[in-house]
Design an enzyme around this catalytic site. Structure first.
Site, PDB file in Angstrom:
ATOM      1  N   ARG A 194       0.940  -1.572  15.010  1.00 56.54           N
ATOM      2  CA  ARG A 194       0.662  -1.089  13.446  1.00 56.54           C
ATOM      3  C   ARG A 194       1.250   0.285  13.070  1.00 56.54           C
ATOM      4  NH1 ARG A 194      -0.896  -1.405   9.406  1.00 56.54           N
ATOM      5  NH2 ARG A 194      -2.969  -2.085   7.994  1.00 56.54           N
ATOM      6  N   ASP A 234       3.440  -4.849   8.231  1.00 53.16           N
ATOM      7  CA  ASP A 234       2.736  -3.618   8.816  1.00 53.16           C
ATOM      8  C   ASP A 234       2.361  -3.945  10.389  1.00 53.16           C
ATOM      9  OD1 ASP A 234       0.051  -5.185   9.102  1.00 53.16           O
ATOM     10  OD2 ASP A 234      -0.739  -3.776   7.654  1.00 53.16           O
ATOM     11  N   ASP A 282      -0.677  -0.411   3.937  1.00 56.50           N
ATOM     12  CA  ASP A 282      -1.540  -1.828   3.971  1.00 56.50           C
ATOM     13  C   ASP A 282      -0.388  -2.852   3.230  1.00 56.50           C
ATOM     14  OD1 ASP A 282      -3.452  -3.905   4.633  1.00 56.50           O
ATOM     15  OD2 ASP A 282      -4.363  -3.343   3.162  1.00 56.50           O
ATOM     16  N   THR A 283       0.159  -3.613   3.772  1.00 54.58           N
ATOM     17  CA  THR A 283       0.885  -4.912   3.368  1.00 54.58           C
ATOM     18  C   THR A 283       0.033  -5.844   2.902  1.00 54.58           C
ATOM     19  OG1 THR A 283       1.510  -5.759   4.721  1.00 54.58           O
ATOM     20  CG2 THR A 283       3.063  -3.869   4.028  1.00 54.58           C
ATOM     21  N   ARG A 329      -4.046  -0.894  19.394  1.00 51.72           N
ATOM     22  CA  ARG A 329      -2.721  -1.321  18.712  1.00 51.72           C
ATOM     23  C   ARG A 329      -2.583   0.054  19.191  1.00 51.72           C
ATOM     24  NH1 ARG A 329      -3.712  -5.217  13.553  1.00 51.72           N
ATOM     25  NH2 ARG A 329      -5.352  -3.183  13.460  1.00 51.72           N
ATOM     26  N   GLU A 332      -1.512  -9.516   2.695  1.00 50.37           N
ATOM     27  CA  GLU A 332      -2.174 -10.633   4.294  1.00 50.37           C
ATOM     28  C   GLU A 332      -1.229 -11.714   4.356  1.00 50.37           C
ATOM     29  OE1 GLU A 332      -2.889  -9.166   6.696  1.00 50.37           O
ATOM     30  OE2 GLU A 332      -3.908  -7.774   6.338  1.00 50.37           O
TER      31      GLU A 332
END
Length: 351
Positions: A154, A140, A159-160, A204, A162
């Site tokens: 971002r 992401d 949310d992917t 970001r 980690e």
């Protein structure tokens, strides 16, 4: 005798004139028929006596006159009827000729309002900023050139798992998500759509990334590589759309949703991960215990055109890959082979 004959003819003519004055329509035709029949009788009688009949000629002539009068009268009647049926035509013509300015003004106002609505629609269209990939980070996050400046981007509302977060082991489907994101970004034709707030607390850029006419955020959810998360108003433009796509992925058990209780509202459940991996061991899959990787502060997957364009790349081993600066190497990239990817996760020569 002759005078009496002439008197009769004159009397007949006056009688016919009176009849014409009284009768308008079929009377003319009846008179013409009567005169014609009378003339025919006179002609037949004269023929029997072997002589000519002037009266027959006069009667035939009068019959012809009345017949022509009937035709002319019929034509006039039809014209009058047409005129009576269309009294409004002049009024319509006058309206058209008198009121040309009003329709034009209305038409102009319509054109103005249409163009104004088009401008409004254009203003409501999402503005996309062309970007160029510099390097991938994880599923992401990535680096790109935005208007000539290097930025870290971002993806919003996703949310992917980690793969590079400090102090966090590599989570299931993290590498697949990273590989998928990098593969899509390498296709080029990238653009960034911003929401209301442009940056997060880390500086970001936040946004929705488009690869041509497809949105990367949406594709990650659809493939089961990301969950809908970090829903922070006012940046919620596509949240309902994303949730609908996520529901479909959940029902089909795609990607992260194939592991029970793995993707949660507050993140990814590591305990569910361990449980799933122990099941894999029980099913005679030769696999070591979950590998805990101490990742670097940030792992950057460098984007390089020559690697993509080269079609005959071969690496004998991971040392050769590292010497070429091509590590880690992802499935589908030139030079990738199964012998370089021992754990079969689609990423070879991991450090």
């Amino acid at each position: 005798m002759r005078s009496n004959g002439k008197g009769k003819i004159i009397g007949i003519i006056f009688a016919v004139i009176i009849a014409v004055a009284i009768i308008k329509y079929l009377g003319l035709l009846i008179i013409a028929g009567g005169l014609g029949y009378w003339g025919y009788k006179k002609y037949q009688n004269a023929k029997k006596e072997n002589r000519k009949s002037k009266l027959a000629i006069v009667l035939f002539s009068l019959a012809g006159v009345f017949f022509l009068a009937f035709i002319g009268n019929l034509t006039n009647v039809k014209q009058q009827e047409l005129a009576n049926k269309a009294p409004d035509v002049p009024a319509k013509v006058e309206q058209t000729s008198v009121v040309p300015t009003t329709p034009k003004s209305e038409q102009t106002s319509n054109i103005v309002s249409t163009s104004a609505s088009n401008e409004k629609a254009d203003s409501e269209q999402p503005k996309r900023i062309p970007i160029t990939l510099i390097a991938g980070t994880d599923g992401d996050t990535f680096k790109a050139s935005v208007q000539g400046k290097e930025e870290k981007i971002r993806l919003l509302l996703v949310d992917t798992p980690e793969s590079v977060k400090q102090g966090t082991p590599v989570q299931p489907f993290a590498k697949e998500a990273s590989a998928f994101t990098l593969k899509q970004l390498k296709q080029g034709n990238l653009s960034l759509e911003l929401d209301v707030s442009e940056r997060d607390k880390y500086g970001r850029l936040l946004g929705y990334v488009w690869v041509g006419d497809k949105m990367l955020n949406e594709m990650l959810i659809e493939k089961g590589y990301a969950r809908v998360a970090y829903i922070n108003p006012p940046n919620v433009k596509y949240v309902d759309q994303f949730r609908e796509i996520q529901t479909i992925a959940q029902k089909s058990g795609t990607g992260i949703w194939s592991i029970e209780n793995y993707a949660q509202e507050d993140g990814f459940n590591q305990k569910a991960t361990a449980k799933t991996e122990s099941k894999s061991n029980d099913s005679s899959v030769k696999e070591s215990k979950p590998k805990v990787v101490t990742p670097k502060k940030e792992v950057v997957q460098t984007y390089s055109e020559p690697r993509e364009s080269s079609s005959n790349v071969y690496y004998k081993n991971c040392s050769a890959v590292r010497a070429a600066g091509a590590d880690p190497i992802y499935e589908g990239e030139p030079g990738y082979s199964r012998k370089l990817d021992r754990d079969g996760d689609g990423v070879g020569c991991e450090r």
